[in-house]
Design an enzyme around this catalytic site. Structure first.
Site, short mmCIF file in Angstrom:
data_model
loop_
_atom_site.label_atom_id
_atom_site.label_comp_id
_atom_site.label_asym_id
_atom_site.label_seq_id
_atom_site.Cartn_x
_atom_site.Cartn_y
_atom_site.Cartn_z
N SER A 156 -71.34 52.90 -57.75
CA SER A 156 -70.47 52.22 -58.70
C SER A 156 -70.63 50.71 -58.56
O SER A 156 -71.74 50.20 -58.70
CB SER A 156 -69.02 52.68 -58.49
OG SER A 156 -68.21 52.34 -59.59
N GLU A 216 -69.69 61.64 -65.31
CA GLU A 216 -69.10 60.48 -64.65
C GLU A 216 -67.70 60.13 -65.17
O GLU A 216 -66.75 60.00 -64.42
CB GLU A 216 -70.00 59.26 -64.85
CG GLU A 216 -71.38 59.36 -64.26
CD GLU A 216 -71.49 58.76 -62.87
OE1 GLU A 216 -70.44 58.45 -62.28
OE2 GLU A 216 -72.63 58.61 -62.40
N HIS A 258 -67.47 60.96 -61.68
CA HIS A 258 -67.81 59.76 -60.92
C HIS A 258 -67.33 59.90 -59.48
O HIS A 258 -66.20 60.31 -59.22
CB HIS A 258 -67.12 58.57 -61.59
CG HIS A 258 -67.51 57.23 -61.06
ND1 HIS A 258 -68.79 56.73 -61.17
CD2 HIS A 258 -66.78 56.26 -60.45
CE1 HIS A 258 -68.83 55.51 -60.66
NE2 HIS A 258 -67.63 55.21 -60.19
#
Length: 491
Positions: free
Chosen positions: A186, A316, A407
């Site tokens: 990320s 995600e 995610h």
């Protein structure tokens, strides 16, 4: 469990040894950024005379933490204290030499997170012959607000200072300073891309892994100053050194910081960050730490000698939509409005809907934003390397909260920490497959040891992507090619 002591130029640190793995936690790699130093470049690491206790995680960077419902899904301890520019080291043997090193940069949208998250425990990497380092850094306004009289990109400067510390000290833990693999997820992955591009980070690492990141998240100095001016205005002060007293008011600063970052629609920042509404503070193209967007620097050859693994998860964006109920509540009309508001042609949903006849408008919203923020940027970064990067997709789904392959779900598989507290917060009653964790973890370990992944690099013809899933992982060529083509003129 017993104690272990390592001598560093700063002084001796006392860690613990558990199951033949030494853990040394909370070691400061730079001066505590107290007072006005909170907005300066990182200072020299401190020293001490007696043995320093390195048996507990150190302080975390100032932050509010996640709001609900993410607070109940993502483990994120907050530890107060001034010495938050610290790192952790796990090693199979401090007396060894030449061991490969991996340096982990945590995510959190450049506003949340730390190296104390349970899923990031480095025991499994050390067990498998790798010295694992995890670092903290400044983020949010403290790390990235472009204030007059202060250096931009303080968060990136922290990461660079940590890499210098690793190169200078990791041999004391058995590591090889010339065999460093940098990896992150990320915002941590965006940081890896930025460091690949930064002239200040040249030669500090040998390999890199970008998990759910992007090479386009960077703004101009002009845009960064607009954000900082708006931020300072909300604090009823000025965007320069005169603002520091107000910014040092932690509660006020952080609350305003969080509110601001939820509403970045008035600035011309990265299309991804602006479209998602997640980040206002981010790396800045300042002409020193960053001279251009990371993806442009990589396309120009900045990473030509650095082997790369780049990837994302299959679903995600469901982390941000499913727990909030958007996947079930969003109507077709609202989907059109949401896409239009993000500068996207709503007709893009037609192709996605044709490929998923059972999908709800909320499902389509999640997969489109997954592609916007993660899958397509991963493909573009791989393209920028000229076909040398290896691309993956993590596709094992959890049924918990209908998150699917959301995610950050791949993290306990990469770290082989399926029993960590943070894993159960994401998987609920589901039992994650240990076989998949072993496969993915050892792929990362092998890469750190200098061995190439077992699948082909990402060329523009067949676009091979290793899909990690059960009952078996498989190499897929040109996955979802018709949907990827939709983004040609967007990203």
């Amino acid at each position: 469990m017993h104690a272990s002591v390592v001598a560093l130029p700063q002084g001796k640190v006392r860690g613990t040894v558990t199951r033949s793995v030494g853990a040394f936690l909370g070691i400061p790699y730079a001066a505590a950024p107290s007072g006005a130093a909170l907005f300066r470049a990182p200072g020299p690491a401190p020293s001490w005379d007696d043995e320093r206790d390195a048996t507990r995680y150190g302080p975390t960077a100032p932050q509010l933490g996640y709001p609900e419902p993410l607070r109940s899904i993502l483990h994120n301890p907050i530890i107060d204290g001034p010495e938050f520019l610290n790192l952790n080291v796990w090693t199979p043997d401090p007396g060894a030499s030449g061991l490969p090193v991996m340096v982990w940069i945590h995510g959190g949208a450049y506003r949340i997170g730390s190296n104390a998250v349970s899923v990031y425990d480095g025991h499994a990497f050390a067990r498998d012959g790798v010295v694992l380092v995890s670092i903290n850094y400044r983020f949010g306004a403290i790390g990235f607000a472009a204030l007059d009289g202060t250096p931009p990109n303080r968060g990136l400067l922290d990461q660079i200072a940590a890499l210098h510390w690793v190169r200078e000290n990791i041999a004391s833990f058995g590591g090889d300073p010339d065999q460093i693999t940098l990896f992150g997820e990320s915002a941590g992955a965006m940081s890896v891309a930025a460091l690949l591009a930064s002239p200040l980070a040249t030669g500090l690492f040998r390999r890199a892994i970008i998990q759910s990141g992007s090479g386009t998240v960077a703004c101009t100095l002009e845009d960064a100053r607009l954000v900082a001016a708006d931020f300072a205005n909300r604090l009823e002060t000025s965007p320069d050194t005169a603002a520091i007293p107000a910014l040092l008011d932690a509660e006020r600063n952080l609350v305003r910081d969080f509110t601001l970052q939820q509403n970045p629609d008035r600035w011309g920042t990265s299309i991804i960050a602006a479209a998602l509404g997640l980040m206002a503070f981010m790396p800045t193209i300042d002409g020193h730490t960053l001279t251009e967007r990371p993806i442009d620097a990589i396309a120009a050859g900045a990473a030509r000698d650095i082997p790369l693994i780049i990837g994302s998860t299959a679903d995600e964006f469901r982390l941000f939509t499913a727990p909030a109920g958007l996947t079930t509540a969003l109507t077709a009309e609202a989907l059109t409005e949401q896409l239009t508001a993000r500068g996207l042609d709503p007709r893009i949903a037609d192709t996605y809907a044709a490929n998923r006849p059972a999908a709800t408008p909320g499902d389509l919203f999640a997969v489109i934003l997954t592609d916007l923020a993660f899958r397509v940027p991963a493909a573009r970064l791989a393209e920028a390397t000229g076909g040398t990067a290896h691309v993956y997709e993590f596709a094992w789904p959890t049924t918990h909260l209908d998150l699917r392959s959301c995610h950050a779900l791949e993290l306990p598989f990469v770290f082989d920490t399926l029993t960590a507290k943070g894993t159960s917060m994401m998987t609920g009653a589901d039992t994650p497959p240990q076989t998949l964790a072993s496969e993915m973890h050892h792929t990362w370990v092998d890469f750190a040891h200098g061995r190439s992944p077992c699948w082909s690099p990402y060329d523009l013809g067949t676009r091979p992507v290793m899909t990690f899933n059960t009952p078996r992982s498989q190499l897929v060529h040109n996955p979802r090619a018709d949907e990827l083509r939709l983004w040609t003129d967007v990203i």
